[in-house]
Scaffold this motif. Structure first.
Motif, PDB file in Angstrom:
ATOM      1  N   GLY A   1      36.592  46.216  18.905  1.00 37.22           N
ATOM      2  CA  GLY A   1      36.495  44.885  19.675  1.00 37.22           C
ATOM      3  C   GLY A   1      37.516  43.940  18.927  1.00 37.22           C
TER       4      GLY A   1
ATOM      5  N   LEU B   1      29.935  44.282  22.177  1.00 37.84           N
ATOM      6  CA  LEU B   1      28.703  44.129  22.600  1.00 37.84           C
ATOM      7  C   LEU B   1      28.505  45.309  23.647  1.00 37.84           C
ATOM      8  CD1 LEU B   1      28.795  40.491  23.721  1.00 37.84           C
ATOM      9  CD2 LEU B   1      27.598  41.467  21.624  1.00 37.84           C
ATOM     10  N   LEU B   2      29.201  45.807  24.320  1.00 40.80           N
ATOM     11  CA  LEU B   2      28.790  47.016  25.366  1.00 40.80           C
ATOM     12  C   LEU B   2      28.842  48.321  24.335  1.00 40.80           C
ATOM     13  CD1 LEU B   2      31.270  46.215  28.169  1.00 40.80           C
ATOM     14  CD2 LEU B   2      28.732  46.228  28.302  1.00 40.80           C
TER      15      LEU B   2
ATOM     16  N   ASN C   1      25.430  47.717  22.344  1.00 44.76           N
ATOM     17  CA  ASN C   1      24.230  47.600  22.957  1.00 44.76           C
ATOM     18  C   ASN C   1      23.826  48.690  23.856  1.00 44.76           C
ATOM     19  OD1 ASN C   1      23.151  44.883  21.490  1.00 44.76           O
ATOM     20  ND2 ASN C   1      25.289  44.324  22.322  1.00 44.76           N
TER      21      ASN C   1
ATOM     22  N   PRO D   1      35.500  40.971  22.512  1.00 44.75           N
ATOM     23  CA  PRO D   1      33.912  40.900  22.206  1.00 44.75           C
ATOM     24  C   PRO D   1      33.300  41.438  23.126  1.00 44.75           C
ATOM     25  CG  PRO D   1      34.947  38.601  22.849  1.00 44.75           C
ATOM     26  CD  PRO D   1      36.197  39.606  22.475  1.00 44.75           C
ATOM     27  N   LEU D   2      33.450  41.572  24.255  1.00 48.69           N
ATOM     28  CA  LEU D   2      32.961  42.042  25.402  1.00 48.69           C
ATOM     29  C   LEU D   2      32.678  43.654  25.096  1.00 48.69           C
ATOM     30  CD1 LEU D   2      34.270  40.349  28.502  1.00 48.69           C
ATOM     31  CD2 LEU D   2      32.035  39.841  27.355  1.00 48.69           C
ATOM     32  N   LEU D   3      33.828  44.147  24.755  1.00 41.18           N
ATOM     33  CA  LEU D   3      33.800  45.628  24.529  1.00 41.18           C
ATOM     34  C   LEU D   3      32.945  45.960  23.376  1.00 41.18           C
ATOM     35  CD1 LEU D   3      35.174  48.227  25.419  1.00 41.18           C
ATOM     36  CD2 LEU D   3      36.982  48.020  23.898  1.00 41.18           C
TER      37      LEU D   3
ATOM     38  N   ASN E   1      42.976  39.291  23.487  1.00 40.25           N
ATOM     39  CA  ASN E   1      42.259  39.906  24.728  1.00 40.25           C
ATOM     40  C   ASN E   1      40.862  39.635  24.774  1.00 40.25           C
ATOM     41  OD1 ASN E   1      41.485  41.509  26.733  1.00 40.25           O
ATOM     42  ND2 ASN E   1      43.094  42.997  26.294  1.00 40.25           N
ATOM     43  N   LEU E   2      40.494  39.034  25.915  1.00 44.01           N
ATOM     44  CA  LEU E   2      39.143  38.621  26.177  1.00 44.01           C
ATOM     45  C   LEU E   2      38.123  39.869  26.046  1.00 44.01           C
ATOM     46  CD1 LEU E   2      36.943  36.387  26.579  1.00 44.01           C
ATOM     47  CD2 LEU E   2      37.130  36.405  29.010  1.00 44.01           C
ATOM     48  N   ILE E   3      38.857  40.786  26.279  1.00 45.25           N
ATOM     49  CA  ILE E   3      37.719  42.189  26.416  1.00 45.25           C
ATOM     50  C   ILE E   3      37.296  42.607  25.008  1.00 45.25           C
ATOM     51  CG2 ILE E   3      39.388  43.876  26.159  1.00 45.25           C
ATOM     52  CD1 ILE E   3      38.203  45.354  28.360  1.00 45.25           C
TER      53      ILE E   3
END
Length: 269
Positions: free
Chosen positions: A128, A144-145, A148, A140-142, A136-138
């Motif tokens: 991440g 978390l995915l 989690n 923090p999302l990456l 790249n906004l992905i």
């Protein structure tokens, strides 16, 4: 003949969702016991009609409990299956419920912490961060995915597996006397994990040095030659002895804090 009591899928789903609140009432006396008891309430309400039986079941699950959160649904599933057996068989040994919980929470804590906190979380954070540093906004999302999704899957299938194992295998295990062997193996693994944690996570050393006939003697070096990490081991054994003697956990925690401040100020540790 009374109808056999059985947990429904709805009850198991409630147990799963409640497990996420495990550490909402963490305490230093019995750690995650309130959260685990809260997790077990749907099973207790379904299986026991009498208020007295429900009260006894709640008290069972208010005993000390502490493990890695991701492993809780697995233990809750096994506990729910054992409660189901207890509700349907009058000769069931209720003490075995907490015995199994205690035997499992140590080894699963070691495995869960190593895999999720020590490995998966670091890998997910590294991936991440590599994206986030590029704007790249992905990123923090990456993170978390990646962390989690496996976490959630282990919780879901762990609950199903724990309940299935408990329902299908518990009676056979008890009849064949395998429970004692399983608990012995699990306890041994748990003690090994705890021993490793004491050696690697508890840092206690002494800065004391002396000059003897012009030669500098470092106390910590002498202790390391006797046994590496001797001071953490001694401190752990002393605290364990005090807990066995029924010292208050809260008072003991405060005493350790003040003791640490005093010996550090005095230059002893």
């Amino acid at each position: 003949m009374s109808e056999e009591k059985k947990l429904r899928k709805k009850d198991l789903r409630s147990i799963l969702w409640r497990s996420f609140a495990l550490q909402g009432a963490f305490n230093y006396e019995r750690m995650q016991n309130l959260g685990f008891c809260y997790t077990m309430i749907p099973a207790i309400k379904r299986l026991y009609d009498k208020e007295e039986e429900q009260s006894l079941a709640l008290k069972r699950h208010l005993e000390i409990f502490n493990t890695t959160p991701v492993a809780v649904p697995t233990i809750a599933g096994i506990s729910a299956a054992m409660e189901e057996q207890n509700a349907n068989h009058q000769d069931f040994d209720t003490s075995s419920i907490n015995a199994v919980k205690t035997a499992l929470m140590g080894p699963l804590a070691g495995i869960g912490d190593s895999l999720f906190w020590g490995t998966l979380r670091i890998i997910a954070a590294g991936i991440g961060i590599s994206f986030a540093t590029q704007g790249n906004l992905i990123g923090p999302l990456l993170f978390l995915l990646l962390y989690n999704v496996p976490n959630l899957l282990v919780r879901i299938y762990g609950l199903k597996f724990g309940y299935s194992v408990g329902v299908n295998s518990l009676e056979r295990i008890q009849k064949e006397g395998l429970m004692d062997k399983i608990m012995s193996i699990a306890t041994t693994v748990g003690l090994v994990v705890v021993g490793a944690m004491v050696a690697t996570m508890l840092k206690v050393s002494t800065p004391l040095k002396f000059n003897v006939n012009g030669a500098k003697v470092v106390i910590q070096d002498i202790l390391n030659q006797i046994l590496p990490n001797l001071l953490p081991l001694v401190l752990t054994l002393v605290i364990f002895w005090m807990i066995r003697k029924k010292f208050s956990i809260s008072k003991l925690t405060i005493a350790i804090i003040f003791f640490g401040i005093i010996v550090h100020w005095a230059g002893i540790l």
